[in-house]
Every structure is written in structure tokens, then in C-alpha cells.
Design a protein around this motif. Structure first.
Motif, PDB file in Angstrom:
ATOM      1  N   ASN A 225      -5.512   2.432   2.986  1.00 33.99           N
ATOM      2  CA  ASN A 225      -5.381   1.732   4.265  1.00 33.99           C
ATOM      3  C   ASN A 225      -4.765   2.635   5.323  1.00 33.99           C
ATOM      4  O   ASN A 225      -5.205   2.658   6.478  1.00 33.99           O
ATOM      5  CB  ASN A 225      -4.519   0.476   4.095  1.00 33.99           C
ATOM      6  CG  ASN A 225      -5.239  -0.609   3.322  1.00 33.99           C
ATOM      7  OD1 ASN A 225      -6.466  -0.618   3.259  1.00 33.99           O
ATOM      8  ND2 ASN A 225      -4.489  -1.524   2.732  1.00 33.99           N
ATOM      9  N   ILE A 226      -3.737   3.395   4.908  1.00 33.67           N
ATOM     10  CA  ILE A 226      -3.075   4.307   5.850  1.00 33.67           C
ATOM     11  C   ILE A 226      -4.044   5.390   6.315  1.00 33.67           C
ATOM     12  O   ILE A 226      -4.127   5.711   7.500  1.00 33.67           O
ATOM     13  CB  ILE A 226      -1.826   4.939   5.199  1.00 33.67           C
ATOM     14  CG1 ILE A 226      -0.756   3.864   4.979  1.00 33.67           C
ATOM     15  CG2 ILE A 226      -1.274   6.062   6.066  1.00 33.67           C
ATOM     16  CD1 ILE A 226       0.432   4.334   4.174  1.00 33.67           C
TER      17      ILE A 226
ATOM     18  N   LYS B 228      -0.390   0.689  -4.668  1.00 31.37           N
ATOM     19  CA  LYS B 228      -0.007   1.905  -3.949  1.00 31.37           C
ATOM     20  C   LYS B 228      -1.242   2.646  -3.438  1.00 31.37           C
ATOM     21  O   LYS B 228      -1.275   3.122  -2.302  1.00 31.37           O
ATOM     22  CB  LYS B 228       0.814   2.822  -4.861  1.00 31.37           C
ATOM     23  CG  LYS B 228       2.230   2.347  -5.116  1.00 31.37           C
ATOM     24  CD  LYS B 228       2.967   3.327  -6.014  1.00 31.37           C
ATOM     25  CE  LYS B 228       4.383   2.849  -6.316  1.00 31.37           C
ATOM     26  NZ  LYS B 228       5.084   3.787  -7.229  1.00 31.37           N
ATOM     27  N   GLU B 229      -2.266   2.761  -4.311  1.00 32.24           N
ATOM     28  CA  GLU B 229      -3.497   3.447  -3.916  1.00 32.24           C
ATOM     29  C   GLU B 229      -4.181   2.720  -2.763  1.00 32.24           C
ATOM     30  O   GLU B 229      -4.703   3.352  -1.841  1.00 32.24           O
ATOM     31  CB  GLU B 229      -4.450   3.540  -5.119  1.00 32.24           C
ATOM     32  CG  GLU B 229      -4.016   4.529  -6.180  1.00 32.24           C
ATOM     33  CD  GLU B 229      -3.943   5.955  -5.650  1.00 32.24           C
ATOM     34  OE1 GLU B 229      -4.817   6.321  -4.832  1.00 32.24           O
ATOM     35  OE2 GLU B 229      -3.017   6.688  -6.029  1.00 32.24           O
TER      36      GLU B 229
ATOM     37  N   ALA C 122       0.230  -0.890 -13.875  1.00 26.51           N
ATOM     38  CA  ALA C 122      -1.118  -0.595 -13.382  1.00 26.51           C
ATOM     39  C   ALA C 122      -1.376  -1.312 -12.058  1.00 26.51           C
ATOM     40  O   ALA C 122      -1.972  -0.746 -11.136  1.00 26.51           O
ATOM     41  CB  ALA C 122      -2.152  -1.015 -14.424  1.00 26.51           C
ATOM     42  N   ALA C 123      -0.914  -2.554 -11.967  1.00 25.80           N
ATOM     43  CA  ALA C 123      -1.098  -3.317 -10.730  1.00 25.80           C
ATOM     44  C   ALA C 123      -0.334  -2.678  -9.574  1.00 25.80           C
ATOM     45  O   ALA C 123      -0.831  -2.608  -8.443  1.00 25.80           O
ATOM     46  CB  ALA C 123      -0.636  -4.761 -10.940  1.00 25.80           C
ATOM     47  N   GLN C 124       0.879  -2.191  -9.863  1.00 24.90           N
ATOM     48  CA  GLN C 124       1.675  -1.533  -8.829  1.00 24.90           C
ATOM     49  C   GLN C 124       1.010  -0.241  -8.361  1.00 24.90           C
ATOM     50  O   GLN C 124       0.979   0.055  -7.162  1.00 24.90           O
ATOM     51  CB  GLN C 124       3.080  -1.239  -9.363  1.00 24.90           C
ATOM     52  CG  GLN C 124       3.937  -2.481  -9.555  1.00 24.90           C
ATOM     53  CD  GLN C 124       5.258  -2.180 -10.235  1.00 24.90           C
ATOM     54  OE1 GLN C 124       5.529  -1.042 -10.621  1.00 24.90           O
ATOM     55  NE2 GLN C 124       6.091  -3.198 -10.391  1.00 24.90           N
TER      56      GLN C 124
END
Length: 249
Positions: A204-205, A198-199, A192-194
Motif C-alpha cells: 500500500n505504501i 505487514k506485506e 503468518a497473518a501478521q
């Protein structure tokens, strides 16, 4: 002369092959030298150094994954004897190995709280060099199983024979990688943390792209304004300045 030169070349090549073979054998052994810089003095059944399983960094030499141990492994510990004790029930060796789990392993040695505290006596004791060796069979017997997936720590501590401090621990013939058990709830949390990370990176992108597009749009607008302004002006030779075309007429 040629025979001597040929002999020297042959000897050199043979030596190179021998050295290369030794290097390959040393690599194949998979010996692991653990980091004992955190070791402390211990006596009367306390511990000098402990190596927990580290899921975040399995290669950390201050930790160890017991599933890397093979049936050919030997655990060797070197230590300083700081003081010897006279006891009614001496063990005959100053250091013991403890194989510990707190993850409810499948072994008859597990206690009511789901833990194992398996004490291992050395198979060999070298009193002259303050060295002890522990073999695989004794470790399995103390733990009650050869499945080390839920072994959480290896500890080296003192018996009641002496006060000691561990200097080095070497485990021979280890696998390159282990397959330690991971708590499913922890695995889900990590997953979940990963996903959350990613989200966050995606957002940010997207934010960066939007910022770049907005910046380009502003720049284009400014350029267009300047060009439009200049297209409405004419250069007045008499004054040496740009004037509005309508005024110039």
C-alpha cells in the motif's frame, strides 16, 4: 498558637502518609474484579458464569488468565439465592468453582479426551451475605497441578442445594501479567497473518508513493507544456492577444 499549628500540620502529614501507604498496599495486592454481567440463573450443577482465557485481550474482565493466580490468592464469589431445594445429599454450599482445561494439560486429573473438569468446594461460606471463598490449595488439588498454563476457563455454577445467580467474582493477590500457554499452530497462524498484514501495508505504501510520483510527473508535464506554449507566443498590442511568434514575424 504555633504549637497548635505545628500539631495540625503533623497530623495532616501523618494522615496523608497512612492514606498513601494504603493506596500502595491496595495496588500491590493486585485484586481483580471480574465482569459478571453475563451471569445467568443456574441450578442442579449448571453454570452461572464462565471466564475463558482470552489470548487477544488478556485484560478483558469477562475473561481471566489463571496463570495470574498466586499462592496467596483467594477467589471470592457473591451470589443471589433464588430458590432453595430439599435434597437427600446436600453439599452444604450453593456455589462451586470449576477449573477447566481442554488443552491436554500435564496433570493426573486429565481425562481420556485431554480435558480437566476440576470441581472446587469453598473453604468458607458466609450464608448471611451469600458469599463463598475458595483458596489456592483447594484449587491446586482439584486441578492436580499448580501449573495453570493450560487452564482454559474458570466457571462458577450451582450445586443441587439451590438456584443461584452470581453477582461478583474477585480474585485477590494476582500477578499483573500471566504466561498462558499458546498452541504452537495458532501462534504460527498468527505470525503468518501478521507477516501478511505487514506485506500488504508495504504494498500500500509503495502504491501510494508511485501514485504521488506519477501525480507530480503529470503536474510537471502540464507546467512544462504551459511554459513551452507561452514561450512560443508573443503579445500583440494591436489585438490585445497572444499570437504565435512565427506569425507575428
Amino acid at each position: 498558637m504555633r504549637n497548635k499549628l505545628f500539631s495540625r500540620i503533623t497530623t495532616a502529614l501523618m494522615a496523608a502518609f497512612v492514606m498513601a501507604g494504603q493506596s500502595v498496599i491496595a495496588f500491590a495486592d493486585g485484586d481483580v474484579q471480574l465482569d459478571c454481567s453475563n451471569a445467568v440463573e443456574s441450578d442442579n450443577w449448571t453454570q452461572s458464569v464462565q471466564f475463558n482465557y482470552n489470548a487477544e485481550d488478556p485484560d478483558d474482565l469477562k475473561s481471566f488468565d489463571a496463570t495470574r493466580i498466586t499462592d496467596q490468592s483467594v477467589v471470592t464469589v457473591k451470589y443471589d439465592i433464588l430458590e432453595t431445594y430439599e435434597t437427600e445429599t446436600p453439599t452444604g454450599y450453593p456455589v462451586e468453582l470449576i477449573i477447566q482445561s481442554w488443552s491436554n494439560p500435564d496433570t493426573p486429573m486429565v481425562n481420556a479426551t485431554g480435558g480437566v473438569w476440576g470441581k472446587v468446594a469453598p473453604a468458607e461460606v458466609d450464608t448471611e451475605n451469600n458469599t463463598e471463598s475458595f483458596n489456592y490449595a483447594d484449587i491446586v488439588t482439584a486441578y492436580g497441578s499448580d501449573n495453570f498454563e493450560k487452564v482454559d476457563a474458570l466457571l462458577f455454577g450451582s450445586t443441587n442445594d439451590a438456584k443461584i445467580k452470581v453477582n461478583s467474582v474477585t480474585i485477590t493477590n494476582c500477578k499483573d501479567e500471566g504466561n498462558h500457554w499458546v498452541d504452537p499452530s495458532i501462534a504460527e497462524q498468527e505470525k503468518a497473518a501478521q507477516e501478511k498484514e505487514k506485506e500488504a501495508k508495504k504494498k500500500n505504501i509503495v502504491g501510494i508513493i508511485i501514485g504521488i510520483v506519477a501525480g507530480v510527473a503529470v503536474a510537471v508535464g502540464v507546467i512544462w507544456f504551459i511554459i513551452s506554449s507561452k514561450s512560443r507566443e508573443a503579445f500583440d498590442v494591436s489585438t490585445g492577444e497572444f499570437v504565435d511568434k512565427k506569425s507575428a514575424k
